[in-house]
Structure formats: C-alpha cells, structure tokens
Design an enzyme around this catalytic site. Structure first.
Site, PDB file in Angstrom:
ATOM      1  N   SER A  82       0.842  -1.179   0.001  1.00 24.34           N
ATOM      2  CA  SER A  82       0.094  -0.015  -0.164  1.00 24.34           C
ATOM      3  C   SER A  82       1.011   1.279  -0.011  1.00 24.34           C
ATOM      4  O   SER A  82       1.975   1.205   0.450  1.00 24.34           O
ATOM      5  CB  SER A  82      -0.941   0.012   1.150  1.00 24.34           C
ATOM      6  OG  SER A  82      -0.035   0.169   2.400  1.00 24.34           O
ATOM      7  N   HIS A  96      -3.331   7.192  -3.711  1.00 27.18           N
ATOM      8  CA  HIS A  96      -3.231   6.096  -2.760  1.00 27.18           C
ATOM      9  C   HIS A  96      -3.439   4.885  -3.460  1.00 27.18           C
ATOM     10  O   HIS A  96      -4.118   4.881  -4.571  1.00 27.18           O
ATOM     11  CB  HIS A  96      -4.623   6.223  -1.927  1.00 27.18           C
ATOM     12  CG  HIS A  96      -4.939   4.681  -1.259  1.00 27.18           C
ATOM     13  ND1 HIS A  96      -5.963   4.126  -1.636  1.00 27.18           N
ATOM     14  CD2 HIS A  96      -4.401   4.169  -0.196  1.00 27.18           C
ATOM     15  CE1 HIS A  96      -6.065   2.929  -1.035  1.00 27.18           C
ATOM     16  NE2 HIS A  96      -5.192   2.928   0.054  1.00 27.18           N
ATOM     17  N   ASN A  98      -3.400   0.189  -3.269  1.00 24.89           N
ATOM     18  CA  ASN A  98      -3.194  -0.971  -2.207  1.00 24.89           C
ATOM     19  C   ASN A  98      -3.803  -2.026  -2.982  1.00 24.89           C
ATOM     20  O   ASN A  98      -4.965  -1.988  -3.623  1.00 24.89           O
ATOM     21  CB  ASN A  98      -4.459  -0.524  -1.027  1.00 24.89           C
ATOM     22  CG  ASN A  98      -4.377  -1.789  -0.012  1.00 24.89           C
ATOM     23  OD1 ASN A  98      -5.380  -2.584  -0.258  1.00 24.89           O
ATOM     24  ND2 ASN A  98      -3.363  -2.161   0.638  1.00 24.89           N
ATOM     25  N   ARG A 100      -3.927  -6.345  -2.439  1.00 25.80           N
ATOM     26  CA  ARG A 100      -3.645  -7.267  -1.172  1.00 25.80           C
ATOM     27  C   ARG A 100      -4.229  -8.697  -1.675  1.00 25.80           C
ATOM     28  O   ARG A 100      -5.050  -8.747  -2.525  1.00 25.80           O
ATOM     29  CB  ARG A 100      -4.401  -6.695   0.147  1.00 25.80           C
ATOM     30  CG  ARG A 100      -5.906  -6.448  -0.261  1.00 25.80           C
ATOM     31  CD  ARG A 100      -6.555  -5.556   0.857  1.00 25.80           C
ATOM     32  NE  ARG A 100      -7.958  -5.270   0.689  1.00 25.80           N
ATOM     33  CZ  ARG A 100      -8.288  -4.241   0.155  1.00 25.80           C
ATOM     34  NH1 ARG A 100      -7.357  -3.124  -0.020  1.00 25.80           N
ATOM     35  NH2 ARG A 100      -9.773  -4.032  -0.009  1.00 25.80           N
ATOM     36  N   GLU A 273       2.694   2.518  13.527  1.00 23.39           N
ATOM     37  CA  GLU A 273       3.120   3.507  12.865  1.00 23.39           C
ATOM     38  C   GLU A 273       3.035   3.324  11.122  1.00 23.39           C
ATOM     39  O   GLU A 273       2.741   4.252  10.655  1.00 23.39           O
ATOM     40  CB  GLU A 273       4.765   3.603  12.940  1.00 23.39           C
ATOM     41  CG  GLU A 273       5.114   4.491  14.204  1.00 23.39           C
ATOM     42  CD  GLU A 273       4.783   5.727  14.590  1.00 23.39           C
ATOM     43  OE1 GLU A 273       5.184   6.367  13.610  1.00 23.39           O
ATOM     44  OE2 GLU A 273       4.139   5.944  15.412  1.00 23.39           O
TER      45      GLU A 273
END
Length: 317
Positions: A82, A96, A98, A100, A273
């Site tokens: 991502s 953005h 991503n 998966r 994080e």
C-alpha cells in the site's frame, strides 16, 4: 507484492530527487511482518509512504468475518502493498494505492485499487489517471473498470460530508473468480446495479486474478507520474497551501472513520506507525468553511467531489 514496492520506491526516489526512502523492517509477534518505507521532506513529496506487509494468524478479525463468514475458525494469511503520497505543491494530487491477497482455510481472495485526490481541478489529470487504469483493466476483462470504478466512488465517500474523497479510480475486494464482480455492502448502489446487469463473468482462476493485480500495480506509475511532472513546478501561494491543508483533513477523516485497511490493521495488532503512515504530516480544520463562488476551490466541490465519467472525458468538454 515486494517487487511492486521496490519498483515504485525506486521510481519515486528518482522523481523526487530531493530525499530518499528510509526503511523500517518490523515483525508481528503473532506471525509475519513487513517493510515500511517513508520519504520525508522531499523536493516534491512532503511525505511518501510505501508499505509491504505479510502477516498470518490463528483467526481473522471481525471486520473480515462479517464479509466472509465461511473463513470462521480458520487461520489466515494476508499480504499486500500500500502507498499514500502527500505532495508539497497543492496543484499535485495526493494518491493512494493498495493491492492485497487473503487466504483463510478454504477461501482466498484479492482486493485493492488506486485512487486520486486532487486539491485543484484539472480535468485532464483525472482523465489521464482513469484512462490509464482502464487500459490495465481492459486487458483482463471489459467489465472490471466499469464495476470497480463505481465501487471506488461508493467506497471513498465521506457520508458525514456528502462528498467523495477525490476523483476515485479503482476499488474491489473479495475477488475469487466466482460470482458477480461487485461484493460490496450496498446492494442497491450503482456499482451493484451495474454488476447485476452484467451478470456473472466466466469463472477466473487464481492465476487470472493475480495477473490482473500485477497489471494494475504496474499501471500505477504511468497513471500518476506524468501528472506530478506536469504540476509540481507550478507556482502557488498561501491561499492554495491553506486549502490543501484544509482538504487534507478529509483524508484524515476518511482514514480514521471508514478505511477498511486501517480498521483491519488495528484489529489484528498491526504496526501502528505503518498503519497510520497514510496520514499527512500537516493538516488543518476550519469551522464552517465555504469556497468562494466561481473559484477553483468551488469547482473542486461542484465537479471533482462527485462521481464523473472521467475515462471518457475529452479536452474540448
């Protein structure tokens, strides 16, 4: 997934030219781990994060089981890459991505997508992004783009603001090669209606879907980099910067309230994080903000925060 992370971080380092990615490798006590790469204070990117993770465990979290109850009682394996890129110049959009993959007992599926969040309205940028992703989709199935574009508009929607997060792109989940393409939560939405009209495509196997994921991942750089190259040298002032920081607030709101990846990561004791790496380094809120009529900011609200047919946009519109 690792290869995608490598290719993208190498290209972004070259594009930025002012900073490099710092890598943190991490391990998850329950199984698995990942590599987080973050570029900060670059010439183009104020912050750019590109994550790879590969985790496994004894049971899936409730957010997944609600959608795939047949995975109940099975261990799971999940991997993905991502990224979120927050440029400094307000004329360069945030982006953005991503992609998966999940396995749990007898079931497996792919998910992901990519979407663009501009702060200022350049229709040719939105069109280029969509057209590039559509080409990648069309190589694998003619109905991927029409369904997954509508699903993206539905998913990246802030209900409490009644606006989309940006101009969208692609979004899909629970793709296992069987059944209808739309597997989302809204059976009466545009994505579901279109998907139902199309009906069930021919069965596709694991290799077919993996090839689609690879192609979509490879389409990211040609979809986004030309936009950055076109915009990052444009001059801007305090007005544009303040508006960018205000609109970044919507990104924070979406990611903390709605984003499935954030919720999954926090529910599975992921690395905080890395999960919150998507948040911009600077952001502001303003009570009761209204854009000036007939301004570029107003055009963003009127046109770019509502679903549009970007892949068919032409310059003379």
């Amino acid at each position: 997934m690792k290869q995608l992370q490598d290719e993208i971080t190498q290209a972004l380092t070259k594009l930025d030219g002012g900073s490099e990615f710092h890598e943190d490798s991490w391990e998850r006590p329950e199984g698995g781990g990942g590599r987080s790469r973050v570029l900060r204070d670059g010439a183009i990117f104020e912050q750019a994060g590109v994550n790879f993770s590969e985790v496994w465990g004894s049971h899936l979290p409730p957010s997944i089981l609600a959608q795939r109850p047949e995975a109940e009682g099975h261990g799971f394996y999940a991997t993905g890459t991502s990224l979120v890129l927050h440029p400094r110049n307000p004329y360069v959009p945030t982006v953005h991505l991503n992609y998966r993959y999940f396995e749990a007992g007898p079931v497996w599926w792919f998910g992901g997508g990519a979407d663009l969040t501009p702060y200022y309205p350049f229709a040719e940028d939105a069109a280029h992004f969509h057209q590039t992703l559509k080409l990648a989709c069309d190589e694998h199935h003619p109905e991927y783009y029409p369904v997954f574009k509508r699903w993206c508009d539905e998913y990246f929607y802030l209900k409490h603001r009644d606006e989309t997060r940006g101009v969208g792109g692609l979004f899909f989940d629970y793709q296992d090669g069987q059944g209808v393409l739309y597997r989302g939560p809204n059976p009466k939405g545009e994505a579901a209606n279109y998907s139902n009209q199309v009906g069930e495509p021919a069965s596709r196997d694991w290799e077919d879907l993996f090839s689609f994921i690879q192609g979509s991942g490879k389409a990211f750089l040609p979809a986004y980099v030309p936009i950055v190259e076109r915009r990052h040298g444009m001059e801007y002032g305090d007005r544009q910067r303040n508006f960018q920081l205000y609109r970044r607030g919507r990104y924070v709101e979406f990611n903390l309230v709605y984003d499935r990846g954030t919720i999954f990561g926090l529910q599975t004791n992921g690395r905080t994080e890395s999960i919150l790496m998507s948040l911009p380094p600077l952001v502001r809120w303003e009570y009761g903000y209204q854009p000036e009529p007939n301004s570029p900011e107003a055009e963003l609200y009127d046109t770019f925060l509502k679903p549009q047919d970007w892949s068919n946009w032409t310059a003379n519109q």
